[in-house]
Structures are given as C-alpha cells and as structure tokens.
Design a protein around this motif. Structure first.
Motif, mmCIF file in Angstrom:
data_model
loop_
_atom_site.group_PDB
_atom_site.id
_atom_site.type_symbol
_atom_site.label_atom_id
_atom_site.label_comp_id
_atom_site.label_asym_id
_atom_site.label_seq_id
_atom_site.Cartn_x
_atom_site.Cartn_y
_atom_site.Cartn_z
ATOM 1 N N ASP A 160 0.849 -1.194 0.000
ATOM 2 C CA ASP A 160 0.000 0.000 0.000
ATOM 3 C C ASP A 160 0.890 1.252 0.000
ATOM 4 O O ASP A 160 0.676 2.198 -0.766
ATOM 5 C CB ASP A 160 -0.920 -0.036 1.230
ATOM 6 C CG ASP A 160 -1.996 1.032 1.177
ATOM 7 O OD1 ASP A 160 -2.450 1.368 0.071
ATOM 8 O OD2 ASP A 160 -2.383 1.538 2.245
ATOM 9 N N LYS A 161 1.936 1.217 0.839
ATOM 10 C CA LYS A 161 2.854 2.365 0.902
ATOM 11 C C LYS A 161 3.608 2.528 -0.422
ATOM 12 O O LYS A 161 3.776 3.636 -0.935
ATOM 13 C CB LYS A 161 3.853 2.178 2.058
ATOM 14 C CG LYS A 161 3.219 2.359 3.429
ATOM 15 C CD LYS A 161 4.158 1.956 4.548
ATOM 16 C CE LYS A 161 5.237 2.982 4.825
ATOM 17 N NZ LYS A 161 6.105 2.564 5.963
ATOM 18 N N PHE A 162 4.067 1.397 -0.976
ATOM 19 C CA PHE A 162 4.830 1.433 -2.228
ATOM 20 C C PHE A 162 3.973 2.009 -3.364
ATOM 21 O O PHE A 162 4.428 2.868 -4.130
ATOM 22 C CB PHE A 162 5.287 0.007 -2.554
ATOM 23 C CG PHE A 162 6.139 -0.128 -3.785
ATOM 24 C CD1 PHE A 162 7.217 0.712 -4.017
ATOM 25 C CD2 PHE A 162 5.882 -1.141 -4.709
ATOM 26 C CE1 PHE A 162 8.022 0.564 -5.150
ATOM 27 C CE2 PHE A 162 6.674 -1.302 -5.831
ATOM 28 C CZ PHE A 162 7.740 -0.449 -6.059
ATOM 29 N N LEU A 163 2.716 1.577 -3.447
ATOM 30 C CA LEU A 163 1.840 2.092 -4.501
ATOM 31 C C LEU A 163 1.531 3.571 -4.275
ATOM 32 O O LEU A 163 1.355 4.333 -5.233
ATOM 33 C CB LEU A 163 0.553 1.250 -4.596
ATOM 34 C CG LEU A 163 0.801 -0.196 -5.078
ATOM 35 C CD1 LEU A 163 -0.475 -1.026 -4.986
ATOM 36 C CD2 LEU A 163 1.341 -0.236 -6.515
ATOM 37 N N ALA A 164 1.515 4.003 -3.004
ATOM 38 C CA ALA A 164 1.322 5.437 -2.713
ATOM 39 C C ALA A 164 2.551 6.234 -3.174
ATOM 40 O O ALA A 164 2.426 7.347 -3.690
ATOM 41 C CB ALA A 164 1.062 5.642 -1.224
ATOM 42 N N VAL A 165 3.742 5.637 -3.003
ATOM 43 C CA VAL A 165 4.971 6.303 -3.471
ATOM 44 C C VAL A 165 4.925 6.438 -4.999
ATOM 45 O O VAL A 165 5.204 7.506 -5.563
ATOM 46 C CB VAL A 165 6.239 5.499 -3.038
ATOM 47 C CG1 VAL A 165 7.486 5.977 -3.763
ATOM 48 C CG2 VAL A 165 6.426 5.604 -1.522
ATOM 49 N N ILE A 166 4.536 5.350 -5.673
ATOM 50 C CA ILE A 166 4.454 5.387 -7.148
ATOM 51 C C ILE A 166 3.422 6.437 -7.586
ATOM 52 O O ILE A 166 3.678 7.228 -8.494
ATOM 53 C CB ILE A 166 4.093 3.983 -7.702
ATOM 54 C CG1 ILE A 166 5.263 3.030 -7.459
ATOM 55 C CG2 ILE A 166 3.737 4.048 -9.184
ATOM 56 C CD1 ILE A 166 5.017 1.590 -7.880
ATOM 57 N N ALA A 167 2.266 6.461 -6.904
ATOM 58 C CA ALA A 167 1.227 7.440 -7.253
ATOM 59 C C ALA A 167 1.757 8.864 -7.076
ATOM 60 O O ALA A 167 1.518 9.733 -7.915
ATOM 61 C CB ALA A 167 -0.012 7.219 -6.377
ATOM 62 N N ALA A 168 2.503 9.084 -6.004
ATOM 63 C CA ALA A 168 3.041 10.432 -5.758
ATOM 64 C C ALA A 168 4.034 10.814 -6.852
ATOM 65 O O ALA A 168 4.035 11.943 -7.347
ATOM 66 C CB ALA A 168 3.708 10.481 -4.377
ATOM 67 N N VAL A 169 4.852 9.849 -7.265
ATOM 68 C CA VAL A 169 5.840 10.120 -8.321
ATOM 69 C C VAL A 169 5.125 10.424 -9.643
ATOM 70 O O VAL A 169 5.472 11.372 -10.345
ATOM 71 C CB VAL A 169 6.814 8.920 -8.485
ATOM 72 C CG1 VAL A 169 7.611 9.034 -9.772
ATOM 73 C CG2 VAL A 169 7.739 8.830 -7.286
ATOM 74 N N LEU A 170 4.101 9.617 -9.951
ATOM 75 C CA LEU A 170 3.407 9.835 -11.229
ATOM 76 C C LEU A 170 2.599 11.130 -11.207
ATOM 77 O O LEU A 170 2.226 11.645 -12.242
ATOM 78 C CB LEU A 170 2.512 8.639 -11.581
ATOM 79 C CG LEU A 170 3.248 7.344 -11.926
ATOM 80 C CD1 LEU A 170 2.287 6.308 -12.487
ATOM 81 C CD2 LEU A 170 4.376 7.549 -12.924
ATOM 82 N N SER A 171 2.330 11.666 -10.012
ATOM 83 C CA SER A 171 1.558 12.912 -9.908
ATOM 84 C C SER A 171 2.452 14.126 -9.688
ATOM 85 O O SER A 171 1.962 15.250 -9.733
ATOM 86 C CB SER A 171 0.578 12.836 -8.725
ATOM 87 O OG SER A 171 -0.197 11.683 -8.771
ATOM 88 N N GLU A 172 3.746 13.919 -9.434
ATOM 89 C CA GLU A 172 4.562 15.056 -8.958
ATOM 90 C C GLU A 172 4.760 16.147 -10.005
ATOM 91 O O GLU A 172 4.948 17.297 -9.659
ATOM 92 C CB GLU A 172 5.908 14.586 -8.378
ATOM 93 C CG GLU A 172 6.886 14.041 -9.379
ATOM 94 C CD GLU A 172 8.101 13.384 -8.701
ATOM 95 O OE1 GLU A 172 8.138 13.303 -7.462
ATOM 96 O OE2 GLU A 172 8.987 12.964 -9.447
ATOM 97 N N LYS A 173 4.651 15.793 -11.276
ATOM 98 C CA LYS A 173 4.853 16.804 -12.316
ATOM 99 C C LYS A 173 3.662 17.763 -12.432
ATOM 100 O O LYS A 173 3.719 18.734 -13.169
ATOM 101 C CB LYS A 173 5.120 16.123 -13.664
ATOM 102 C CG LYS A 173 6.374 15.262 -13.689
ATOM 103 C CD LYS A 173 7.577 16.110 -13.983
ATOM 104 C CE LYS A 173 8.946 15.511 -13.962
ATOM 105 N NZ LYS A 173 9.239 14.162 -13.846
ATOM 106 N N TYR A 174 2.563 17.462 -11.743
ATOM 107 C CA TYR A 174 1.386 18.345 -11.799
ATOM 108 C C TYR A 174 1.578 19.593 -10.948
ATOM 109 O O TYR A 174 0.923 20.574 -11.142
ATOM 110 C CB TYR A 174 0.127 17.626 -11.278
ATOM 111 C CG TYR A 174 -0.337 16.451 -12.110
ATOM 112 C CD1 TYR A 174 -1.287 16.621 -13.111
ATOM 113 C CD2 TYR A 174 0.163 15.176 -11.890
ATOM 114 C CE1 TYR A 174 -1.729 15.556 -13.871
ATOM 115 C CE2 TYR A 174 -0.276 14.106 -12.647
ATOM 116 C CZ TYR A 174 -1.214 14.295 -13.628
ATOM 117 O OH TYR A 174 -1.650 13.237 -14.370
ATOM 118 N N ARG A 175 2.483 19.495 -9.947
ATOM 119 C CA ARG A 175 2.574 20.590 -8.976
ATOM 120 C C ARG A 175 3.232 21.809 -9.568
ATOM 121 O O ARG A 175 4.047 21.705 -10.457
ATOM 122 C CB ARG A 175 3.363 20.123 -7.739
ATOM 123 C CG ARG A 175 2.526 19.161 -6.935
ATOM 124 C CD ARG A 175 3.230 18.752 -5.665
ATOM 125 N NE ARG A 175 2.795 17.420 -5.309
ATOM 126 C CZ ARG A 175 3.620 16.395 -5.067
ATOM 127 N NH1 ARG A 175 4.901 16.553 -5.140
ATOM 128 N NH2 ARG A 175 3.137 15.224 -4.755
#
Ligand code: HEM
Length: 143
Positions: free
Chosen positions: A128-143
């Motif tokens: 769950d934590k690992f998939l949250a890390v991946i989600a954060a990485v895939l979303s980080e360019k939006y900021r």
C-alpha cells in the motif's frame, strides 16, 4: 511517504514471487479498474474494447506491471526510475491524480487474490505504501 528497510525487503520479496505472473496480475487489476471504477474508462476511450476481458485492457495491465517492476528495481529512488512515466501521465495523458489511488486499490485486490494467505497484513501495508509512493511520483509533475 517513506518506505522503511523492512517495507523494501517485503516489496522485493513479493515481487520475486509474483514477477512470473506479473502480466496476468496487471491484466486482472486493469479489468477490475474499469468495472469497479467505470469513470476510469474515459482515459482508454481509444481502445476498441473496454470490457474486462479486452485484450487491450489486459495488455495495458501487463505494461503497468512492467513499470512497477522498474520501480522495484529502483526502489531507493522511485522518482528517477519512473521519471519518464511521470511526464507522460502529467503532460501527455493528463490523468487526474485521484485515479492512481483507484488503480492502487485494484492492484492490492489482485495481489491478494494471487497470494492468498501469503498476503499478510504486513505485506499489505508495505505494498500500500509502495503504490502510494508510485502514485506520488506519477503525480509530482502536476505541482
Ligand atoms: C500508459 C504505467 C496509472 C492511464 C502507461 C504506460 C505505462 C503506464 C508503463 C505505457 C507507456 C508507454 O507505452 O510508453 C502506469 C503505472 C501506473 C499508471 C505504473 C500506476 C501504478 C494510470 C492510471 C491511468 C492511466 C491510474 C488512468 C486511469 C494511462 C493511459 C496510457 C497509459 C491512458 C496510454 C495508453 C495507450 O494509449 O496505450 N501507463 N500507469 N495510467 N496510462 Fe498509465
């Protein structure tokens, strides 16, 4: 979200076990995604078949798991391992970040269905934590 050394060990251990079945697990997770969260189908509207048994959906799930394998291999710096995918999802595909949580959910269900009793609460937490890390990485360019 920070992964502990123990989380990383569990993630790598599970990946070694499931990697021969990765394409199948990815296909199952994508099939669940389009059924359980039908709003996600909008991103795949160019696929000829959007049913859960669609070969395109299954093939796409296999690609997603391929990227997760990359993230496992580069677990100490997922941001670097997935930087190209981050750009793709943010700038080209423009996937709303909320969808990463939905896919993480169906991936956990597919992992659980594959591992059965071996999907312990500890392994559940680490993934769950690992998939949250991946989600954060895939979303980080939006900021
Ligand atoms: C494409 C990985 C989440 C929508 C891709 C590709 C990979 C990938 C490896 C193929 C890139 C290429 O062909 O160069 C991931 C990972 C995810 C994730 C690891 C999270 C764990 C999502 C979500 C959505 C999405 C949540 C939308 C609901 C798409 C779309 C494409 C794509 C529309 C292009 C499909 C095509 O035209 O073939 N993704 N993805 N992705 N992804 Fe993701």
């Amino acid at each position: 979200m920070t992964l502990s050394d123990h989380d990383k060990e569990l993630i790598v251990k599970v990946w070694k076990k499931i990697s021969p079945k990765a394409a199948q697990i990815g296909g199952d997770a994508l099939a669940r995604l389009v059924v359980v969260f039908p709003q996600t189908k909008i991103y795949f509207s160019h696929f000829a078949d959007l049913s859960p048994s669609s070969p395109q959906i299954k093939a796409h799930g296999a690609k997603v798991l391929g990227a997760i394998g990359e993230a496992v291999r580069g677990i100490d710096n997922v941001s670097v391992s997935l930087s190209k995918l981050s750009e793709l999802h943010a700038y080209n595909l423009r996937v709303d970040p909320v969808n990463f949580k939905l896919l993480a959910h169906t991936l956990l269900v597919s992992l659980s269905a594959t591992l059965g009793a071996e999907f312990t609460p500890e392994i559940h937490l680490a993934w769950d934590k690992f998939l949250a890390v991946i989600a954060a990485v895939l979303s980080e360019k939006y900021r």
